[in-house]
Design an enzyme around this catalytic site. Sequence first.
Site, mmCIF file in Angstrom:
data_model
loop_
_atom_site.group_PDB
_atom_site.id
_atom_site.type_symbol
_atom_site.label_atom_id
_atom_site.label_comp_id
_atom_site.label_asym_id
_atom_site.label_seq_id
_atom_site.Cartn_x
_atom_site.Cartn_y
_atom_site.Cartn_z
ATOM 1 N N LYS A 1 0.868 -1.436 -0.184
ATOM 2 C CA LYS A 1 -0.227 -0.034 0.076
ATOM 3 C C LYS A 1 0.916 1.277 -0.002
ATOM 4 O O LYS A 1 0.383 2.258 -0.380
ATOM 5 C CB LYS A 1 -1.058 -0.053 1.199
ATOM 6 C CG LYS A 1 -1.979 -0.860 0.939
ATOM 7 C CD LYS A 1 -3.250 -0.671 1.795
ATOM 8 C CE LYS A 1 -4.708 -1.301 1.250
ATOM 9 N NZ LYS A 1 -4.416 -2.983 1.898
ATOM 10 N N GLU B 1 -9.254 7.409 3.215
ATOM 11 C CA GLU B 1 -10.226 6.450 4.142
ATOM 12 C C GLU B 1 -9.534 5.197 4.498
ATOM 13 O O GLU B 1 -8.577 4.853 3.930
ATOM 14 C CB GLU B 1 -11.283 6.220 2.972
ATOM 15 C CG GLU B 1 -11.227 4.843 2.299
ATOM 16 C CD GLU B 1 -10.015 5.083 1.135
ATOM 17 O OE1 GLU B 1 -9.833 6.237 0.638
ATOM 18 O OE2 GLU B 1 -9.579 4.136 0.528
ATOM 19 N N SER C 1 1.607 -9.906 -1.012
ATOM 20 C CA SER C 1 1.212 -8.282 -0.818
ATOM 21 C C SER C 1 1.552 -7.758 0.306
ATOM 22 O O SER C 1 1.812 -6.537 0.517
ATOM 23 C CB SER C 1 -0.254 -8.239 -1.201
ATOM 24 O OG SER C 1 -0.823 -8.939 -0.432
HETATM 25 C C1 PLP Z 1 -5.057 -3.826 1.610
HETATM 26 C C2 PLP Z 1 -4.457 -5.197 1.490
HETATM 27 C C3 PLP Z 1 -4.774 -6.037 0.338
HETATM 28 C C4 PLP Z 1 -6.021 -5.849 -0.687
HETATM 29 O O1 PLP Z 1 -6.046 -4.720 -1.244
HETATM 30 P P1 PLP Z 1 -5.727 -4.676 -2.806
HETATM 31 O O2 PLP Z 1 -6.061 -3.302 -3.206
HETATM 32 O O3 PLP Z 1 -6.602 -5.695 -3.647
HETATM 33 O O4 PLP Z 1 -4.295 -4.997 -3.175
HETATM 34 C C5 PLP Z 1 -4.075 -7.058 -0.064
HETATM 35 N N1 PLP Z 1 -2.976 -7.443 0.873
HETATM 36 C C6 PLP Z 1 -2.550 -6.576 2.014
HETATM 37 C C7 PLP Z 1 -1.366 -6.944 2.928
HETATM 38 C C8 PLP Z 1 -3.309 -5.437 2.020
HETATM 39 O O5 PLP Z 1 -2.966 -4.579 3.275
#
Ligand code: PLP
Length: 422
Positions: free
Chosen positions: A88, A110, A378
């Site tokens: 993020k 948000e 992610s």
């Molecule tokens: C917020 C988040 C997501 C989901 O958000 P996307 O916009 O679909 O990437 C996925 N993995 C992590 C670690 C997150 O913090």
Amino acid sequence: MTHSDNGFFNSFGGKYVAEVLRRPLDELEIAFKEAMADPSFIKELETIQRDYIGRETPLLFAETATKLLGGAQIYIKLEGLANTGAHKINNAIGQCLLAKRMGKKRIIAETGAGQHGVATAAACAKLGLDCTVYMGEVDVRRQQPNVAAMELYGAKVHAVTSGSRTLKDAVNEAMRDWAANPDTTHYVLGSALGPAPFPDMVREFQSVIGREVEKQVKERGLDVAAMIACVGGGSNSIGFFSPFIDKKEPALIGVEAGGIGDGVGENAARMTGNAGREGIMHGYKSRFLLDDDGQALPTRSISAGLDYCGIGPQLAALGCSGRIKFTSARDDEALNAVKFFAKNEGVLFAMESAHAGAEAIRLAPTLPKDKAIIINMSGRGDKDVFITSPVFRKTEWLSFLHSEIERLEANEDIHTAQIMGK
Ligand SMILES: *Cc1c(COP(=O)(O)O)cnc(C)c1O
């Protein structure tokens, strides 16, 4: 379909907003295009990506996992090693840098579970911007560790008391604030959705993930059969997939939250479930989980980041065209994936990312050994200790929480006084 056509990805996307938001959105679109064409902006962005975020993030060969599953070679893009623990920050830094260039001194955002709020608060701290995060009152209570982090970074967390007091109310409140203060304020939206130009802009700031993967794959001469990412709003997946969208290969696989089952309210499966349909919400047209009156349905997932009723318009379009294949993983499969990769690779997946890990565990054995598959991790799982511990070791966790409460109640005054040097 790497970019929108005037804000649309086939029939999805657009800019369904109140009149007052048209001008700020149009100005943002122009400023974004100019910035991306300006070598000095790109240089500034790349420097902060390197020195603050810690890019590039590694591409790890999961050797033991590969041996155990006995099929394709498994690689993990360790996006969770980015500063603040997840992808993020790529978007937050990009948008905050752009806001600064536009002469805006105030940032609003948000947040639901708080991950995007934390990333935005950190980016504002780094870049010297004033930061207000809108967060539903219910979420503020549930997500205290993230609220604490945002406040440490100097952000104001504004508890939203309207509606269901969760994410969608926080979005509405942030949009209202932006409409009232467009000249001083930039709204950092947290995923690849919302009105144009946000889906294009968020994808571009996240595409650094995919561009690094492309380079890393070439350097190692990998024959990649599939790339797998979890899909909440869609920002990590679209950034990871971005350089490959216009190619026929590799297979691009998006994994939604299967929650606890197929029933309405039991998952967040907008592309693969029974309740996903076309609709318009929060300024964009896409696929949402909606009831017969067009109202958002409740969603459920063990991972806060995937627990959302909408999906980015570009992902919806690429799902409908067949370029991206969607599947889902249930809570229990994601928990198993957390265990599997922690034990065998020494890598702790975030609950969201573990959905992609679960799909890799299913897919790898069906593919030949000379092929590779890449999971986008992610985020890392440190943040999930309050979710995983009650599942994996409930008794010990309960006793830990009780002892913490006792310790705090007994020593609070002495302790604080000592630390603050009074
Ligand atoms: C917020 C988040 C997501 C989901 O958000 P996307 O916009 O679909 O990437 C996925 N993995 C992590 C670690 C997150 O913090």
